[in-house]
Design an enzyme around this catalytic site. Structure first.
Site, PDB file in Angstrom:
ATOM      1  N   SER A 229      27.339  41.945  39.140  1.00  0.00           N
ATOM      2  CA  SER A 229      28.121  41.073  40.015  1.00  0.00           C
ATOM      3  C   SER A 229      27.195  40.015  40.594  1.00  0.00           C
ATOM      4  O   SER A 229      25.970  40.147  40.535  1.00  0.00           O
ATOM      5  CB  SER A 229      28.769  41.838  41.186  1.00  0.00           C
ATOM      6  OG  SER A 229      29.819  42.663  40.753  1.00  0.00           O
ATOM      7  N   SER A 267      31.757  42.018  35.462  1.00  0.00           N
ATOM      8  CA  SER A 267      30.969  41.336  36.485  1.00  0.00           C
ATOM      9  C   SER A 267      31.886  40.765  37.559  1.00  0.00           C
ATOM     10  O   SER A 267      32.803  40.005  37.271  1.00  0.00           O
ATOM     11  CB  SER A 267      30.146  40.213  35.857  1.00  0.00           C
ATOM     12  OG  SER A 267      29.315  39.596  36.811  1.00  0.00           O
ATOM     13  N   ASP A 269      32.261  38.178  40.202  1.00  0.00           N
ATOM     14  CA  ASP A 269      31.623  36.897  40.516  1.00  0.00           C
ATOM     15  C   ASP A 269      32.453  36.191  41.579  1.00  0.00           C
ATOM     16  O   ASP A 269      33.524  35.653  41.296  1.00  0.00           O
ATOM     17  CB  ASP A 269      31.509  36.045  39.256  1.00  0.00           C
ATOM     18  CG  ASP A 269      30.876  36.837  38.110  1.00  0.00           C
ATOM     19  OD1 ASP A 269      29.742  37.298  38.276  1.00  0.00           O
ATOM     20  OD2 ASP A 269      31.543  36.999  37.070  1.00  0.00           O
TER      21      ASP A 269
END
Length: 347
Positions: A229, A267, A269
């Site tokens: 992340s 991930s 983000d």
């Protein structure tokens, strides 16, 4: 930055951190002992009680694989009413509790007349280096991080960034800033990241694809899916409306992409942008408010500043880190360990 590496074209702030934005301070609590490699980072947008003097803000979720707290209300009201806290994924609950305790101590009327407060907590998963299930971060660490807040703060493997990985190397806390002129007045756009994303084969440094060289040097295979992340906090003292801040937050994704991340499935983000200009005074009795905002035709330079500062902040999180060995002997190396391989990125 590494010798000779230059990112972008806009001038940097004096500190080259988010604290070039007047009033902003950052504090850390770092927990480092064996398989405990984690911590807490606090970002203060000004020195006043944030529940009474609220900072305008907006967020943008590029990929929503995350467990943050407080974003829904921020996007609905366009305001921050607490400091911004960063930690690891499984400590969001403890940090939220600690942040609520801090706000209740500072603002007893929350309990007496308001009954609620919106804690803002972001996270990344540091489980590769930190035994995340041990819950090393406790509520009292929040106050320690807030008490440590300063205009001068460490970067790298500190605070919430202690156990984070970035492009298969050591990540963590990184920051950078850019100057933006509005008429005769000089303003700043500053970024702080908690970097924990990316695949080493994809890593790009200042436009140069150096990841494969580093991977060969490490004799490792980092070709799996992108996981992790990144939290990107963009601050400015420019007069920006909540809608404009949302647009600025999106441009943090440009800086992220320029380092080689493609925002993989696993991930999280997330970007949040805030402006210290024109705060919302909750004690005001006015029935209408006059809001100042930047002429939209002049916002491109702000977009560029956010993108450049985000890209450099990610690199700074890797360069300022150190070699860390933690859970199960897992080890991450800082970008600076491979300086001899990065000549292609030099000017």
């Amino acid at each position: 930055m590494l010798q000779g590496i230059k990112i972008g074209s806009l001038p940097k702030g004096e500190r080259n951190t988010i604290c070039d934005v007047p009033g902003v301070k950052v504090g850390h609590v770092t927990l480092a002992d064996g398989d405990c490699q984690t911590g807490v980072t606090a970002i203060m947008t000004h020195s006043e009680n944030p529940f009474h003097l609220r900072t305008r803000a907006a967020s943008h979720v590029l990929n929503g694989f995350g467990k943050s707290v407080g974003l829904m209300q921020v996007d609905e009201l366009g305001e921050l009413e607490t400091p911004i806290l960063l930690t690891n994924t499984l400590s969001v609950g403890a940090v939220s509790e600690g942040l609520i305790q801090h706000m209740l101590e500072q603002t007893p009327e929350i309990d007496l007349t308001k009954s609620t407060v919106n804690p803002l907590v972001f996270e990344c998963n540091d489980g590769f280096l930190n035994k995340i299930s041990a819950f090393y971060v406790r509520p009292h660490h929040v106050q320690k991080a807030i008490d440590a807040a300063s205009e001068d703060f460490e970067q790298g493997a500190v605070g919430a960034g202690r156990g984070m990985s970035c492009f298969g190397l050591k990540g963590g806390i990184g920051s950078a800033s850019r100057k933006v002129k509005l008429g005769k007045r000089e303003h700043h756009v500053g970024v702080l990241v908690l970097s924990n994303m990316g695949r080493l084969p994809d890593f790009i440094l200042a436009g140069n694809h150096v990841g494969p060289q580093i991977e060969e040097k490490l004799q490792s295979d980092e070709s799996g899916p992108e996981k992790g992340s990144i939290i990107m906090i963009v601050g400015s003292d420019l007069p920006l409306s909540e809608r404009q801040l949302s647009r600025v937050a999106k441009r943090a994704g440009v800086g992220l992409a320029r380092t080689g991340s493609f925002l993989g499935h696993g991930s999280g983000d997330i970007a949040l942008a805030f402006s210290t200009a024109d705060p919302v005074d909750m004690k005001s009795r006015k029935r209408t408010l006059t809001v100042e905002q930047l002429d939209e035709r002049r916002i491109d330079r702000v977009f560029r500043a956010a993108a450049e500062a985000t890209e450099e902040a990610i690199i700074n999180s890797m360069i300022n880190a150190e070699r860390i060995s933690g859970r199960d002997g897992n080890t991450r190396y800082p970008l600076g360990s491979f300086g001899e391989l990065l000549g292609a990125a030099d000017e």
